[in-house]
Design a protein around this motif. Structure first.
Motif, short mmCIF file in Angstrom:
data_model
loop_
_atom_site.label_atom_id
_atom_site.label_comp_id
_atom_site.label_asym_id
_atom_site.label_seq_id
_atom_site.Cartn_x
_atom_site.Cartn_y
_atom_site.Cartn_z
N LEU A 38 7.40 11.23 0.99
CA LEU A 38 6.52 10.13 0.61
C LEU A 38 6.19 9.37 1.89
O LEU A 38 7.07 9.13 2.71
N GLU A 39 4.94 8.99 2.07
CA GLU A 39 4.53 8.20 3.23
C GLU A 39 4.29 6.77 2.77
O GLU A 39 3.40 6.52 1.96
N TRP A 40 5.10 5.85 3.27
CA TRP A 40 4.98 4.42 2.96
C TRP A 40 4.38 3.72 4.17
O TRP A 40 4.76 4.01 5.32
N THR A 59 4.92 2.73 9.49
CA THR A 59 4.85 3.86 8.57
C THR A 59 6.23 4.49 8.54
O THR A 59 6.86 4.65 9.59
N VAL A 60 6.69 4.81 7.34
CA VAL A 60 7.99 5.46 7.20
C VAL A 60 7.83 6.62 6.22
O VAL A 60 7.06 6.54 5.27
N TYR A 61 8.54 7.72 6.50
CA TYR A 61 8.52 8.89 5.64
C TYR A 61 9.87 9.01 4.95
O TYR A 61 10.91 8.96 5.61
N VAL A 62 9.84 9.14 3.63
CA VAL A 62 11.05 9.23 2.83
C VAL A 62 10.99 10.55 2.06
O VAL A 62 10.04 10.79 1.33
N GLY A 63 11.99 11.40 2.25
CA GLY A 63 11.99 12.64 1.50
C GLY A 63 12.84 13.71 2.15
O GLY A 63 13.32 13.52 3.27
N PRO A 64 13.03 14.80 1.44
CA PRO A 64 12.60 15.00 0.06
C PRO A 64 13.32 14.04 -0.88
O PRO A 64 14.39 13.53 -0.56
N VAL A 65 12.71 13.80 -2.04
CA VAL A 65 13.23 12.79 -2.96
C VAL A 65 13.56 13.45 -4.30
O VAL A 65 12.68 14.04 -4.92
N LEU A 97 0.94 -2.66 0.78
CA LEU A 97 2.07 -1.73 0.80
C LEU A 97 1.57 -0.48 0.08
O LEU A 97 1.20 -0.56 -1.09
N THR A 98 1.51 0.64 0.80
CA THR A 98 0.98 1.87 0.19
C THR A 98 2.04 2.95 0.18
O THR A 98 2.94 2.98 1.02
N CYS A 99 1.91 3.84 -0.78
CA CYS A 99 2.77 5.02 -0.89
C CYS A 99 1.87 6.21 -1.17
O CYS A 99 1.05 6.16 -2.10
N SER A 100 2.01 7.28 -0.37
CA SER A 100 1.19 8.48 -0.54
C SER A 100 2.10 9.70 -0.62
O SER A 100 3.10 9.78 0.07
N TYR A 101 1.66 10.66 -1.43
CA TYR A 101 2.36 11.94 -1.52
C TYR A 101 1.34 13.03 -1.34
O TYR A 101 0.32 13.08 -2.03
N ARG A 102 1.59 13.92 -0.37
CA ARG A 102 0.68 15.02 -0.04
C ARG A 102 -0.65 14.49 0.41
O ARG A 102 -1.70 14.85 0.04
#
Length: 102
Positions: A38-40, A59-65, A97-102
């Protein structure tokens, strides 16, 4: 259907001086296992007149989740006041504050 549901955002250290870091405690749920990150992002809107003054603070990347409920604190340095138009330094603004997946 969304795979991620943001269930709560708490603004920490609020109120705070302008030059203090932004801190958000974010709680979210995943309805499926997420194999990719996930890209926050935290974005400070410097002016309502133009996106040219927006500042991506971090920007922070969290995963895999894995599926389930998750919580983390996202902290970013404050915006650079020299990049904000003088007329917009004091007044109403927006922090996205955004969250993106793919």
């Amino acid at each position: 259907m969304a795979k991620v549901h943001v269930t709560n955002v708490v603004v920490l250290d609020n109120p705070s001086p302008f030059l203090n870091p932004f801190q958000f405690e974010i709680t979210f749920e995943c309805i499926d296992d997420l194999q990719e990150d996930l890209e926050w992002k935290i974005i400070y809107v410097g002016s309502a007149e133009s996106e040219a003054f927006d500042q991506v603070l971090d920007t922070v990347y969290v995963g895999p989740v894995p599926q389930g409920r998750h919580k983390f604190v996202f902290q970013a340095d404050p915006p650079d006041p020299s990049k904000i138009p003088v007329a917009d330094v004091v007044g109403v603004t927006v922090v996205l504050l955004t969250c993106s997946y793919r």
